[in-house]
Design an enzyme around this catalytic site. Sequence first.
Site, PDB file in Angstrom:
ATOM      1  N   SER A   7       0.830  -1.204   0.000  1.00  0.00           N
ATOM      2  CA  SER A   7       0.000   0.000   0.000  1.00  0.00           C
ATOM      3  C   SER A   7       0.865   1.255   0.000  1.00  0.00           C
ATOM      4  O   SER A   7       1.582   1.542   0.957  1.00  0.00           O
ATOM      5  CB  SER A   7      -0.924   0.016   1.219  1.00  0.00           C
ATOM      6  OG  SER A   7      -1.616   1.244   1.235  1.00  0.00           O
ATOM      7  N   HIS A  32      -0.886  -1.096  -4.425  1.00  0.00           N
ATOM      8  CA  HIS A  32      -2.200  -0.802  -3.862  1.00  0.00           C
ATOM      9  C   HIS A  32      -2.287   0.712  -3.645  1.00  0.00           C
ATOM     10  O   HIS A  32      -1.469   1.303  -2.953  1.00  0.00           O
ATOM     11  CB  HIS A  32      -2.392  -1.550  -2.546  1.00  0.00           C
ATOM     12  CG  HIS A  32      -3.777  -1.429  -1.993  1.00  0.00           C
ATOM     13  ND1 HIS A  32      -4.850  -2.144  -2.502  1.00  0.00           N
ATOM     14  CD2 HIS A  32      -4.271  -0.673  -0.984  1.00  0.00           C
ATOM     15  CE1 HIS A  32      -5.944  -1.832  -1.810  1.00  0.00           C
ATOM     16  NE2 HIS A  32      -5.626  -0.940  -0.894  1.00  0.00           N
ATOM     17  N   ASP A  34      -4.625   3.766  -2.394  1.00  0.00           N
ATOM     18  CA  ASP A  34      -5.787   4.105  -1.572  1.00  0.00           C
ATOM     19  C   ASP A  34      -6.215   5.546  -1.806  1.00  0.00           C
ATOM     20  O   ASP A  34      -5.511   6.480  -1.432  1.00  0.00           O
ATOM     21  CB  ASP A  34      -5.420   3.961  -0.081  1.00  0.00           C
ATOM     22  CG  ASP A  34      -5.296   2.512   0.335  1.00  0.00           C
ATOM     23  OD1 ASP A  34      -6.248   1.749   0.120  1.00  0.00           O
ATOM     24  OD2 ASP A  34      -4.244   2.151   0.891  1.00  0.00           O
ATOM     25  N   MET A  36      -8.858   8.386  -0.817  1.00  0.00           N
ATOM     26  CA  MET A  36      -9.832   8.714   0.249  1.00  0.00           C
ATOM     27  C   MET A  36     -10.313  10.150   0.080  1.00  0.00           C
ATOM     28  O   MET A  36      -9.507  11.045  -0.180  1.00  0.00           O
ATOM     29  CB  MET A  36      -9.155   8.593   1.616  1.00  0.00           C
ATOM     30  CG  MET A  36      -8.507   7.257   1.867  1.00  0.00           C
ATOM     31  SD  MET A  36      -7.737   7.249   3.492  1.00  0.00           S
ATOM     32  CE  MET A  36      -6.978   5.624   3.480  1.00  0.00           C
ATOM     33  N   HIS A  65      -7.994   1.332  -4.823  1.00  0.00           N
ATOM     34  CA  HIS A  65      -9.046   1.130  -3.811  1.00  0.00           C
ATOM     35  C   HIS A  65      -9.695   2.481  -3.524  1.00  0.00           C
ATOM     36  O   HIS A  65      -9.101   3.332  -2.871  1.00  0.00           O
ATOM     37  CB  HIS A  65      -8.381   0.538  -2.550  1.00  0.00           C
ATOM     38  CG  HIS A  65      -9.299   0.347  -1.382  1.00  0.00           C
ATOM     39  ND1 HIS A  65      -8.828   0.098  -0.114  1.00  0.00           N
ATOM     40  CD2 HIS A  65     -10.652   0.367  -1.286  1.00  0.00           C
ATOM     41  CE1 HIS A  65      -9.847  -0.036   0.714  1.00  0.00           C
ATOM     42  NE2 HIS A  65     -10.963   0.132   0.032  1.00  0.00           N
ATOM     43  N   MET A  67     -12.037   4.836  -1.673  1.00  0.00           N
ATOM     44  CA  MET A  67     -12.837   5.054  -0.454  1.00  0.00           C
ATOM     45  C   MET A  67     -13.485   6.423  -0.605  1.00  0.00           C
ATOM     46  O   MET A  67     -13.147   7.371   0.101  1.00  0.00           O
ATOM     47  CB  MET A  67     -11.928   4.958   0.782  1.00  0.00           C
ATOM     48  CG  MET A  67     -11.547   3.515   1.105  1.00  0.00           C
ATOM     49  SD  MET A  67     -10.054   3.408   2.103  1.00  0.00           S
ATOM     50  CE  MET A  67      -8.838   3.432   0.798  1.00  0.00           C
ATOM     51  N   MET A 136     -12.115  -5.786   3.892  1.00  0.00           N
ATOM     52  CA  MET A 136     -11.419  -4.868   4.807  1.00  0.00           C
ATOM     53  C   MET A 136     -11.267  -5.548   6.167  1.00  0.00           C
ATOM     54  O   MET A 136     -12.255  -5.949   6.773  1.00  0.00           O
ATOM     55  CB  MET A 136     -12.206  -3.564   4.984  1.00  0.00           C
ATOM     56  CG  MET A 136     -12.179  -2.625   3.798  1.00  0.00           C
ATOM     57  SD  MET A 136     -10.535  -2.190   3.182  1.00  0.00           S
ATOM     58  CE  MET A 136      -9.746  -1.522   4.643  1.00  0.00           C
ATOM     59  N   GLY A 141      -9.613   3.966   6.219  1.00  0.00           N
ATOM     60  CA  GLY A 141      -9.309   5.373   6.496  1.00  0.00           C
ATOM     61  C   GLY A 141      -7.856   5.621   6.860  1.00  0.00           C
ATOM     62  O   GLY A 141      -7.327   6.685   6.579  1.00  0.00           O
ATOM     63  N   PHE A 142      -7.212   4.639   7.476  1.00  0.00           N
ATOM     64  CA  PHE A 142      -5.845   4.865   7.958  1.00  0.00           C
ATOM     65  C   PHE A 142      -5.008   3.589   7.821  1.00  0.00           C
ATOM     66  O   PHE A 142      -5.537   2.484   7.955  1.00  0.00           O
ATOM     67  CB  PHE A 142      -5.865   5.281   9.440  1.00  0.00           C
ATOM     68  CG  PHE A 142      -6.697   6.499   9.685  1.00  0.00           C
ATOM     69  CD1 PHE A 142      -6.156   7.777   9.548  1.00  0.00           C
ATOM     70  CD2 PHE A 142      -8.048   6.373  10.019  1.00  0.00           C
ATOM     71  CE1 PHE A 142      -6.950   8.905   9.741  1.00  0.00           C
ATOM     72  CE2 PHE A 142      -8.838   7.499  10.216  1.00  0.00           C
ATOM     73  CZ  PHE A 142      -8.293   8.773  10.078  1.00  0.00           C
ATOM     74  N   ASP A 174      -7.242  -6.471   3.195  1.00  0.00           N
ATOM     75  CA  ASP A 174      -6.610  -5.153   3.355  1.00  0.00           C
ATOM     76  C   ASP A 174      -6.774  -4.655   4.784  1.00  0.00           C
ATOM     77  O   ASP A 174      -7.904  -4.413   5.233  1.00  0.00           O
ATOM     78  CB  ASP A 174      -7.276  -4.189   2.358  1.00  0.00           C
ATOM     79  CG  ASP A 174      -6.643  -2.808   2.334  1.00  0.00           C
ATOM     80  OD1 ASP A 174      -5.600  -2.607   2.979  1.00  0.00           O
ATOM     81  OD2 ASP A 174      -7.219  -1.932   1.652  1.00  0.00           O
ATOM     82  N   GLY A 175      -5.643  -4.453   5.471  1.00  0.00           N
ATOM     83  CA  GLY A 175      -5.651  -3.850   6.808  1.00  0.00           C
ATOM     84  C   GLY A 175      -4.996  -4.736   7.850  1.00  0.00           C
ATOM     85  O   GLY A 175      -5.484  -5.830   8.125  1.00  0.00           O
ATOM     86  N   GLY A 196       0.664  -2.250   4.155  1.00  0.00           N
ATOM     87  CA  GLY A 196       1.209  -0.897   4.183  1.00  0.00           C
ATOM     88  C   GLY A 196       2.267  -0.753   5.248  1.00  0.00           C
ATOM     89  O   GLY A 196       3.468  -0.799   4.982  1.00  0.00           O
TER      90      GLY A 196
HETATM   91  C1  DX5 Z   1      -6.933   1.473   4.907  1.00  0.00           C
HETATM   92  C2  DX5 Z   1      -6.363   1.229   3.543  1.00  0.00           C
HETATM   93  C3  DX5 Z   1      -5.286   0.239   3.543  1.00  0.00           C
HETATM   94  C4  DX5 Z   1      -4.060   0.634   4.332  1.00  0.00           C
HETATM   95  C5  DX5 Z   1      -3.438  -0.645   4.819  1.00  0.00           C
HETATM   96  O1  DX5 Z   1      -8.052   2.252   4.812  1.00  0.00           O
HETATM   97  O2  DX5 Z   1      -7.371   0.758   2.670  1.00  0.00           O
HETATM   98  O3  DX5 Z   1      -4.917  -0.136   2.214  1.00  0.00           O
HETATM   99  O4  DX5 Z   1      -3.132   1.371   3.589  1.00  0.00           O
HETATM  100  O5  DX5 Z   1      -2.412  -0.323   5.665  1.00  0.00           O
HETATM  101  P1  DX5 Z   1      -1.877  -1.310   6.784  1.00  0.00           P
HETATM  102  O6  DX5 Z   1      -1.313  -2.513   6.083  1.00  0.00           O
HETATM  103  O7  DX5 Z   1      -0.836  -0.489   7.477  1.00  0.00           O
HETATM  104  O8  DX5 Z   1      -3.040  -1.678   7.685  1.00  0.00           O
HETATM  105 ZN    ZN Z   2      -6.735  -0.147   0.740  1.00  0.00          ZN
END
Ligand code: DX5
Ligand code: ZN
Length: 215
Positions: A7, A32, A34, A36, A65, A67, A136, A141-142, A174-175, A196
Amino acid sequence: MHLISPSVLSADFGNLQRDIEMINASEADWFHVDVMDGVFVPNISFGFPVMNALKKHAKKPLDVHLMIVNPDLYIKDFAQAGADLLTVHYEACTHLHRTIQAIKKEGMKAGVALNPHTPVSVLEEIIADLDLVLIMSVNPGFGGQTFIEGTYKKLRALKKMIVESGSKSLIEVDGGVNAQNAKLLVEAGADALVAGNYVFGHQSPTEAISAIKHI
Ligand code: DX5
Ligand code: ZN
Protein backbone atom coordinates in the site's frame (compact mmCIF):
# COMPACT_ATOMS: atom_id res chain seq x y z
CA MET A 1 0.82 -18.39 -5.49
CA HIS A 2 -0.88 -15.49 -3.73
CA LEU A 3 -0.27 -11.88 -4.79
CA ILE A 4 1.28 -9.05 -2.75
CA SER A 5 0.02 -5.48 -3.13
CA PRO A 6 2.07 -3.02 -1.04
CA SER A 7 0.00 0.00 0.00
CA VAL A 8 1.52 3.22 -1.29
CA LEU A 9 -0.36 5.10 1.48
CA SER A 10 2.48 4.13 3.84
CA ALA A 11 5.25 5.21 1.42
CA ASP A 12 7.42 8.30 1.94
CA PHE A 13 5.75 10.84 -0.36
CA GLY A 14 8.88 12.99 -0.33
CA ASN A 15 10.70 10.04 -1.87
CA LEU A 16 7.87 8.55 -3.86
CA GLN A 17 9.96 7.61 -6.90
CA ARG A 18 12.45 5.78 -4.68
CA ASP A 19 9.67 3.83 -2.99
CA ILE A 20 8.01 2.99 -6.32
CA GLU A 21 11.31 1.69 -7.65
CA MET A 22 11.73 -0.40 -4.51
CA ILE A 23 8.35 -2.03 -5.28
CA ASN A 24 9.28 -2.44 -8.97
CA ALA A 25 12.42 -4.34 -7.99
CA SER A 26 10.72 -6.41 -5.28
CA GLU A 27 8.61 -9.57 -5.39
CA ALA A 28 5.42 -7.50 -5.10
CA ASP A 29 2.77 -8.10 -7.76
CA TRP A 30 0.70 -4.91 -7.68
CA PHE A 31 0.70 -1.36 -6.30
CA HIS A 32 -2.20 -0.80 -3.86
CA VAL A 33 -3.44 2.77 -4.28
CA ASP A 34 -5.79 4.10 -1.57
CA VAL A 35 -7.91 7.07 -2.64
CA MET A 36 -9.83 8.71 0.25
CA ASP A 37 -12.20 11.67 0.00
CA GLY A 38 -12.73 12.75 3.60
CA VAL A 39 -16.46 11.91 3.27
CA PHE A 40 -16.70 8.14 2.92
CA VAL A 41 -13.80 7.83 5.37
CA PRO A 42 -12.50 10.30 7.97
CA ASN A 43 -9.27 10.96 6.09
CA ILE A 44 -8.05 12.44 2.79
CA SER A 45 -5.18 10.72 0.99
CA PHE A 46 -4.36 11.80 -2.57
CA GLY A 47 -5.87 12.15 -6.00
CA PHE A 48 -5.00 12.29 -9.69
CA PRO A 49 -1.72 14.29 -9.64
CA VAL A 50 -0.14 11.71 -7.32
CA MET A 51 -1.63 8.83 -9.29
CA ASN A 52 -0.19 10.24 -12.51
CA ALA A 53 3.26 10.43 -10.90
CA LEU A 54 2.84 6.87 -9.68
CA LYS A 55 1.81 5.57 -13.10
CA LYS A 56 4.84 7.21 -14.71
CA HIS A 57 7.25 5.07 -12.69
CA ALA A 58 5.27 1.96 -11.70
CA LYS A 59 6.09 -1.18 -13.71
CA LYS A 60 3.35 -3.30 -12.13
CA PRO A 61 -0.46 -3.02 -12.23
CA LEU A 62 -2.21 -0.34 -10.17
CA ASP A 63 -4.74 -1.89 -7.77
CA VAL A 64 -6.85 1.17 -6.94
CA HIS A 65 -9.05 1.13 -3.81
CA LEU A 66 -11.61 3.94 -3.87
CA MET A 67 -12.84 5.05 -0.45
CA ILE A 68 -15.03 7.77 -1.92
CA VAL A 69 -18.73 8.52 -2.27
CA ASN A 70 -20.17 8.69 -5.81
CA PRO A 71 -17.37 6.69 -7.45
CA ASP A 72 -19.42 6.61 -10.70
CA LEU A 73 -18.48 10.24 -11.33
CA TYR A 74 -14.78 9.40 -11.66
CA ILE A 75 -14.58 5.97 -13.36
CA LYS A 76 -13.30 7.42 -16.67
CA ASP A 77 -10.77 9.58 -14.84
CA PHE A 78 -9.34 6.61 -12.97
CA ALA A 79 -9.04 4.66 -16.23
CA GLN A 80 -7.13 7.61 -17.70
CA ALA A 81 -4.94 7.85 -14.60
CA GLY A 82 -3.82 4.29 -15.28
CA ALA A 83 -5.86 2.12 -12.91
CA ASP A 84 -5.72 -1.53 -13.97
CA LEU A 85 -8.08 -2.77 -11.28
CA LEU A 86 -10.68 -0.42 -9.80
CA THR A 87 -12.37 -1.35 -6.51
CA VAL A 88 -15.39 0.52 -5.16
CA HIS A 89 -17.04 0.10 -1.77
CA TYR A 90 -20.33 -1.77 -1.57
CA GLU A 91 -21.41 0.77 1.07
CA ALA A 92 -20.86 3.68 -1.37
CA CYS A 93 -22.84 2.30 -4.33
CA THR A 94 -26.61 2.40 -4.70
CA HIS A 95 -26.54 0.76 -8.13
CA LEU A 96 -23.58 -1.56 -7.75
CA HIS A 97 -24.29 -3.60 -10.86
CA ARG A 98 -24.29 -0.45 -13.00
CA THR A 99 -21.03 0.72 -11.44
CA ILE A 100 -19.32 -2.63 -12.09
CA GLN A 101 -20.42 -2.62 -15.73
CA ALA A 102 -19.12 0.95 -16.14
CA ILE A 103 -15.70 -0.01 -14.74
CA LYS A 104 -15.42 -2.94 -17.15
CA LYS A 105 -16.53 -0.80 -20.06
CA GLU A 106 -13.49 1.42 -19.43
CA GLY A 107 -11.27 -1.65 -19.81
CA MET A 108 -10.44 -2.11 -16.12
CA LYS A 109 -10.93 -5.11 -13.86
CA ALA A 110 -13.72 -4.51 -11.35
CA GLY A 111 -13.61 -5.05 -7.58
CA VAL A 112 -15.94 -4.50 -4.64
CA ALA A 113 -14.73 -3.76 -1.09
CA LEU A 114 -16.65 -4.64 2.07
CA ASN A 115 -16.30 -2.80 5.38
CA PRO A 116 -15.72 -5.01 8.43
CA HIS A 117 -19.40 -4.88 9.46
CA THR A 118 -20.76 -5.81 6.02
CA PRO A 119 -21.47 -9.54 5.56
CA VAL A 120 -20.25 -11.25 2.40
CA SER A 121 -23.80 -12.47 1.68
CA VAL A 122 -24.65 -9.03 0.17
CA LEU A 123 -22.56 -10.03 -2.86
CA GLU A 124 -24.50 -13.18 -3.73
CA GLU A 125 -26.28 -11.62 -6.73
CA ILE A 126 -23.18 -9.98 -8.19
CA ILE A 127 -20.30 -12.30 -7.38
CA ALA A 128 -20.27 -13.81 -10.90
CA ASP A 129 -19.55 -10.37 -12.39
CA LEU A 130 -16.63 -9.47 -10.13
CA ASP A 131 -12.91 -9.80 -10.75
CA LEU A 132 -12.05 -9.14 -7.10
CA VAL A 133 -13.60 -8.81 -3.65
CA LEU A 134 -11.63 -6.73 -1.17
CA ILE A 135 -12.27 -7.72 2.44
CA MET A 136 -11.42 -4.87 4.81
CA SER A 137 -9.76 -6.25 7.92
CA VAL A 138 -9.69 -2.79 9.57
CA ASN A 139 -12.12 0.11 9.33
CA PRO A 140 -10.96 1.98 6.21
CA GLY A 141 -9.31 5.37 6.50
CA PHE A 142 -5.84 4.86 7.96
CA GLY A 143 -2.77 2.67 7.68
CA GLY A 144 -1.24 0.98 10.69
CA GLN A 145 -4.44 -0.21 12.43
CA THR A 146 -4.96 -3.50 14.24
CA PHE A 147 -6.21 -6.49 12.25
CA ILE A 148 -9.80 -7.59 13.05
CA GLU A 149 -9.82 -11.33 13.87
CA GLY A 150 -13.35 -11.94 12.52
CA THR A 151 -11.85 -11.60 9.03
CA TYR A 152 -10.93 -15.30 8.76
CA LYS A 153 -14.57 -16.34 9.05
CA LYS A 154 -15.56 -13.88 6.32
CA LEU A 155 -12.83 -15.17 4.02
CA ARG A 156 -14.00 -18.75 4.41
CA ALA A 157 -17.63 -17.79 3.71
CA LEU A 158 -16.62 -15.75 0.66
CA LYS A 159 -14.40 -18.52 -0.71
CA LYS A 160 -17.34 -20.94 -0.41
CA MET A 161 -19.63 -18.51 -2.26
CA ILE A 162 -17.07 -18.05 -5.06
CA VAL A 163 -16.52 -21.79 -5.53
CA GLU A 164 -20.24 -22.60 -5.44
CA SER A 165 -21.17 -19.85 -7.90
CA GLY A 166 -18.36 -20.65 -10.35
CA SER A 167 -17.13 -17.04 -10.09
CA LYS A 168 -13.50 -16.32 -11.03
CA SER A 169 -13.23 -13.50 -8.50
CA LEU A 170 -10.04 -13.13 -6.50
CA ILE A 171 -10.16 -12.38 -2.78
CA GLU A 172 -7.95 -9.58 -1.42
CA VAL A 173 -7.46 -8.70 2.26
CA ASP A 174 -6.61 -5.15 3.36
CA GLY A 175 -5.65 -3.85 6.81
CA GLY A 176 -3.22 -4.97 9.48
CA VAL A 177 -1.65 -7.70 7.33
CA ASN A 178 1.78 -8.83 8.57
CA ALA A 179 4.12 -11.82 8.74
CA GLN A 180 2.13 -13.30 11.63
CA ASN A 181 -1.28 -13.47 9.93
CA ALA A 182 -0.33 -13.74 6.22
CA LYS A 183 -0.24 -17.56 6.13
CA LEU A 184 -3.55 -17.92 7.98
CA LEU A 185 -5.18 -15.44 5.59
CA VAL A 186 -4.03 -17.36 2.53
CA GLU A 187 -5.19 -20.63 4.13
CA ALA A 188 -8.60 -19.04 4.76
CA GLY A 189 -8.93 -18.17 1.06
CA ALA A 190 -7.05 -14.91 0.35
CA ASP A 191 -5.52 -14.64 -3.14
CA ALA A 192 -3.99 -11.19 -2.62
CA LEU A 193 -2.60 -9.47 0.48
CA VAL A 194 -2.36 -5.69 0.88
CA ALA A 195 0.32 -4.48 3.30
CA GLY A 196 1.21 -0.90 4.18
CA ASN A 197 2.70 -0.40 7.59
CA TYR A 198 4.23 -3.88 7.71
CA VAL A 199 6.19 -3.22 4.48
CA PHE A 200 7.14 0.43 4.87
CA GLY A 201 7.69 0.24 8.63
CA HIS A 202 10.16 -2.62 8.15
CA GLN A 203 13.92 -1.92 8.15
CA SER A 204 14.02 -3.66 4.76
CA PRO A 205 10.73 -3.20 2.85
CA THR A 206 12.02 -5.53 0.13
CA GLU A 207 12.57 -8.31 2.65
CA ALA A 208 9.17 -7.65 4.24
CA ILE A 209 7.51 -8.14 0.83
CA SER A 210 9.48 -11.32 0.30
CA ALA A 211 8.53 -12.60 3.78
CA ILE A 212 4.78 -12.39 3.13
CA LYS A 213 5.20 -13.73 -0.43
CA HIS A 214 7.00 -16.87 0.75
CA ILE A 215 4.95 -17.98 3.74
C1 DX5 B 1 -6.93 1.47 4.91
C2 DX5 B 1 -6.36 1.23 3.54
C3 DX5 B 1 -5.29 0.24 3.54
C4 DX5 B 1 -4.06 0.63 4.33
C5 DX5 B 1 -3.44 -0.64 4.82
O1 DX5 B 1 -8.05 2.25 4.81
O2 DX5 B 1 -7.37 0.76 2.67
O3 DX5 B 1 -4.92 -0.14 2.21
O4 DX5 B 1 -3.13 1.37 3.59
O5 DX5 B 1 -2.41 -0.32 5.67
P1 DX5 B 1 -1.88 -1.31 6.78
O6 DX5 B 1 -1.31 -2.51 6.08
O7 DX5 B 1 -0.84 -0.49 7.48
O8 DX5 B 1 -3.04 -1.68 7.68
ZN1 ZN C 1 -6.74 -0.15 0.74
